[in-house]
Design a protein around this motif. Structure first.
Motif, mmCIF file in Angstrom:
data_model
loop_
_atom_site.group_PDB
_atom_site.id
_atom_site.type_symbol
_atom_site.label_atom_id
_atom_site.label_comp_id
_atom_site.label_asym_id
_atom_site.label_seq_id
_atom_site.Cartn_x
_atom_site.Cartn_y
_atom_site.Cartn_z
ATOM 1 N N LEU A 52 0.815 -1.217 0.000
ATOM 2 C CA LEU A 52 0.000 0.000 0.000
ATOM 3 C C LEU A 52 0.847 1.265 0.000
ATOM 4 O O LEU A 52 0.521 2.231 -0.696
ATOM 5 C CB LEU A 52 -0.944 -0.002 1.206
ATOM 6 N N ASN A 53 1.930 1.282 0.754
ATOM 7 C CA ASN A 53 2.783 2.479 0.783
ATOM 8 C C ASN A 53 3.350 2.792 -0.596
ATOM 9 O O ASN A 53 3.370 3.954 -1.016
ATOM 10 C CB ASN A 53 3.920 2.302 1.793
ATOM 11 N N GLU A 54 3.800 1.771 -1.312
ATOM 12 C CA GLU A 54 4.325 1.992 -2.658
ATOM 13 C C GLU A 54 3.217 2.473 -3.594
ATOM 14 O O GLU A 54 3.427 3.362 -4.421
ATOM 15 C CB GLU A 54 4.948 0.709 -3.209
ATOM 16 N N ALA A 55 2.019 1.908 -3.451
ATOM 17 C CA ALA A 55 0.892 2.322 -4.298
ATOM 18 C C ALA A 55 0.546 3.788 -4.070
ATOM 19 O O ALA A 55 0.353 4.543 -5.025
ATOM 20 C CB ALA A 55 -0.321 1.441 -4.014
ATOM 21 N N LEU A 56 0.465 4.196 -2.804
ATOM 22 C CA LEU A 56 0.148 5.593 -2.504
ATOM 23 C C LEU A 56 1.219 6.534 -3.033
ATOM 24 O O LEU A 56 0.913 7.610 -3.554
ATOM 25 C CB LEU A 56 -0.026 5.775 -0.995
ATOM 26 N N GLU A 57 2.472 6.104 -2.937
ATOM 27 C CA GLU A 57 3.573 6.929 -3.458
ATOM 28 C C GLU A 57 3.465 7.066 -4.976
ATOM 29 O O GLU A 57 3.614 8.162 -5.526
ATOM 30 C CB GLU A 57 4.907 6.293 -3.080
ATOM 31 N N LYS A 58 3.164 5.960 -5.675
ATOM 32 C CA LYS A 58 3.018 6.013 -7.132
ATOM 33 C C LYS A 58 1.838 6.889 -7.552
ATOM 34 O O LYS A 58 1.867 7.509 -8.610
ATOM 35 C CB LYS A 58 2.834 4.607 -7.696
ATOM 36 N N LEU A 59 0.811 6.934 -6.716
ATOM 37 C CA LEU A 59 -0.361 7.758 -7.007
ATOM 38 C C LEU A 59 -0.173 9.212 -6.583
ATOM 39 O O LEU A 59 -1.051 10.041 -6.775
ATOM 40 C CB LEU A 59 -1.600 7.178 -6.325
ATOM 41 N N GLY A 60 0.985 9.507 -5.992
ATOM 42 C CA GLY A 60 1.272 10.872 -5.589
ATOM 43 C C GLY A 60 0.703 11.248 -4.245
ATOM 44 O O GLY A 60 0.604 12.424 -3.917
#
Length: 68
Positions: A52-60
């Protein structure tokens, strides 16, 4: 998850993008990824992240905790 189930998820992801939302596949297990690759499943245009942390980072979204 088999290729038919994955195709259903992929279709749902494509539909949400038509509506202007971003979707991302998060946390797919390595065995599932290997199965999809072995069956030549098309994944072009999909976004994925390990957690989830990587996903949120990719989504800005880098400061999600302070938004609550």
């Amino acid at each position: 998850m088999d290729t038919t189930e994955f195709e259903g998820l992929k279709t749902g992801s494509e539909m949400t993008s038509i509506l202007g939302a971003q979707s991302m596949f998060v946390g797919i297990q390595p065995g599932i990824v290997l199965h999809l690759i072995a069956n030549h499943t098309q994944t072009t245009g999909l976004s994925a992240a390990l957690d989830l942390n990587e996903a949120l980072e990719k989504l800005g979204i880098t400061d999600a905790a302070s938004r609550n």
